[in-house]
Design an enzyme around this catalytic site. Structure first.
Site, mmCIF file in Angstrom:
data_model
loop_
_atom_site.group_PDB
_atom_site.id
_atom_site.type_symbol
_atom_site.label_atom_id
_atom_site.label_comp_id
_atom_site.label_asym_id
_atom_site.label_seq_id
_atom_site.Cartn_x
_atom_site.Cartn_y
_atom_site.Cartn_z
ATOM 1 N N GLY A 42 -49.978 0.973 -3.053
ATOM 2 C CA GLY A 42 -49.794 -0.456 -2.938
ATOM 3 C C GLY A 42 -49.911 -1.153 -4.289
ATOM 4 O O GLY A 42 -49.528 -0.614 -5.335
ATOM 5 N N SER A 43 -50.499 -2.335 -4.266
ATOM 6 C CA SER A 43 -50.486 -3.188 -5.458
ATOM 7 C C SER A 43 -51.386 -2.706 -6.589
ATOM 8 O O SER A 43 -51.322 -3.249 -7.691
ATOM 9 C CB SER A 43 -50.870 -4.614 -5.069
ATOM 10 O OG SER A 43 -49.876 -5.193 -4.252
#
Length: 485
Positions: free
Chosen positions: A213-214
């Site tokens: 993810g981020s």
């Protein structure tokens, strides 16, 4: 001589010769294979004829050996706080092949490593006294991470950025290695553990890569600064919100539509975790430049040994431009272990240099003489410039102080971090993964630590799953333990 007798004699000699050839073959060529065969009971009898050497954490043995009753295997392995350290030790079993440090250093721990032989051993051909494996794990940090994870399915890794020493490697749910040590009872435990849908035998800290993810946005930001695409973390980017994916009719949007993500700087884009900024940034850089930076941090390394072989964290190849955009926010086919994500923060915390992470400090013989010194042998490589590392540390501090990572704030320390919420399942149909990666430096003693936390599953409602909500508090408690005086 009678022809019949002569022929019988020749035939008998040939038979004797064939038997000699076969005996020689078995003795010198097949003997080693037979001796190493897992089904050869003599190996287990020899291995467990004497107490094993020990694995050491914080100066204390966390393993031992106990006398058995009514068995030709004289000793079995024992564990202190087995579930707490299972992701470090693995298990040594009378019934199954050893794993983790128990497997890697089996020869040292059972006394068969040639380096352990003394002059007396060579004269008597006796078994050497077993050696010990001294780990880098800090028991307080390990316990803090384990307790903070609690009943969540996930993992945490803590690394000293300046030395590469792994201070904690935790995987939950865990298991008790002692349940697998006794040949008489191991089968039932083995079946139960392997049928458990939560997969407690899986080492999530090192050996289960998932979409990061981020948290991967730090890698993309590093690539952009090193490449010169942007000169600083405070320069405004060219990033429409939403970002129209190239060669596609779809847009890349943000979780928070009201966040100031249009043309946001890297600092603001990390603060609010702006997908549009990093998706476009990855496309502008091109997948090759992003991959080059990812591989500097350790992605795509198929031989990442600590010394347990970590599963490969992957930044993919041969993507089209929409896929490259998605890779820029840690999705598509990007995967990472918590160890790998901790390595990203560790390199940034160490002024852009990555010291090879390692879980074993040294291997010694029974008298304490060092056979291997992994602290001395740890290598260092520069990943990004000092300027890039400093800028990204500053931006990560903004994430914690003013952005999406406020739950990682720690009194008496400078903390920087990055949240991540990774999609899970087709069309994000399953509960997302919650990530948090961070570094901290004590204001009092200057100690540093880098941490990565993954929460794969919890009892939180789907709407409450976030890196800040689930993973950051675990990182905070882990960092607190690591920075103590």
């Amino acid at each position: 001589m009678n022809r019949t007798i002569r022929r019988a004699s020749v035939f008998t000699l040939l038979l004797v010769f064939a038997l000699l050839v076969r005996a020689t073959w078995v003795q010198f060529y097949e003997g080693r294979a037979l001796a190493d065969d897992n089904d050869n009971r003599r190996n287990a009898i020899e291995t467990y004829a004497e107490p094993l050497g020990n694995i050491v954490v914080g100066g204390e043995h966390i393993t031992g050996s106990a006398r058995t009753k009514g068995s030709d295997l004289a000793y079995k392995r024992t564990y202190t706080d087995g579930p707490l350290y299972a992701a470090v030790t693995g298990y040594a079993s009378q019934a199954y092949a050893p794993t983790q440090l128990e497997g890697i250093y089996a020869d040292v721990l059972n006394g068969t490593d040639p380096r352990l032989k003394t002059v007396t051993d060579m004269v008597t051909n006796g078994r050497s006294a077993p050696g010990n494996v001294v780990t880098t794990v800090d028991p307080a940090v390990q316990k803090a991470a384990y307790e903070a994870l609690g009943d969540k399915k996930g993992a945490a890794v803590a690394v000293d950025p300046e030395t590469g020493r792994i201070l904690a490697a935790v995987s939950t749910p865990s298991y008790d290695p002692a349940s697998l040590t006794d040949a008489n009872t191991a089968g039932e435990a083995w079946t139960r553990l392997n049928e458990d849908p939560d997969k407690p035998l899986t080492n999530r800290a090192l050996r289960q890569p998932l979409p990061p993810g981020s948290t991967f946005k730090l890698v993309v930001a590093a690539a952009a600064l090193e490449d010169g695409l942007y000169s600083s973390v405070d320069e405004r980017t060219d990033s429409p919100d939403p970002y129209p994916l190239p060669d596609s009719s779809k847009d890349l949007t943000n979780e928070n539509p009201s966040a100031p993500c249009e043309n946001a700087s890297i600092r603001v884009a990390l603060q609010y975790s702006c997908n549009n900024v990093f998706g476009k940034m990855a496309v502008d850089l091109g997948q090759d430049k992003v991959r080059d930076m990812a591989e500097k941090f350790g992605f795509n390394d198929e031989k990442q040994d600590v010394p347990v072989r970590a599963y490969t964290s992957v930044y993919p190849s041969d993507m089209d431009r929409p896929q490259t955009a998605l890779s820029g926010i840690g999705q598509f086919d990007v995967t990472a272990t918590p160890l790998q994500i901790a390595m990203v923060s560790a390199a940034l915390a160490n002024d852009g240099e990555l010291v090879s992470p390692h879980m074993v400090s040294r291997v010694t013989d029974s008298g304490g003489d060092v056979l291997e010194d992994h602290d001395e042998d740890a290598s260092t490589r520069r990943i990004v410039s000092s300027s890039t590392a400093e800028q990204l540390r500053s931006a990560m501090q903004t994430v914690v102080n003013e952005g999406t990572g406020t739950n990682a704030r720690l009194s008496g320390a400078t903390v920087g971090g990055k949240t991540g919420t990774a999609q899970h399942g087709e069309n994000n149909s399953k509960t997302p993964y919650a990530w948090f990666t961070s570094y901290a430096e004590s204001d009092a003693n200057g100690k540093k630590v880098a941490v990565a936390v993954l929460v794969e599953q919890s009892d939180a409602a789907r709407s409450e799953v976030s890196g800040n909500g689930l993973a950051a508090p675990i990182a905070r408690e882990t960092m607190r333990a690591a920075l103590r005086d």
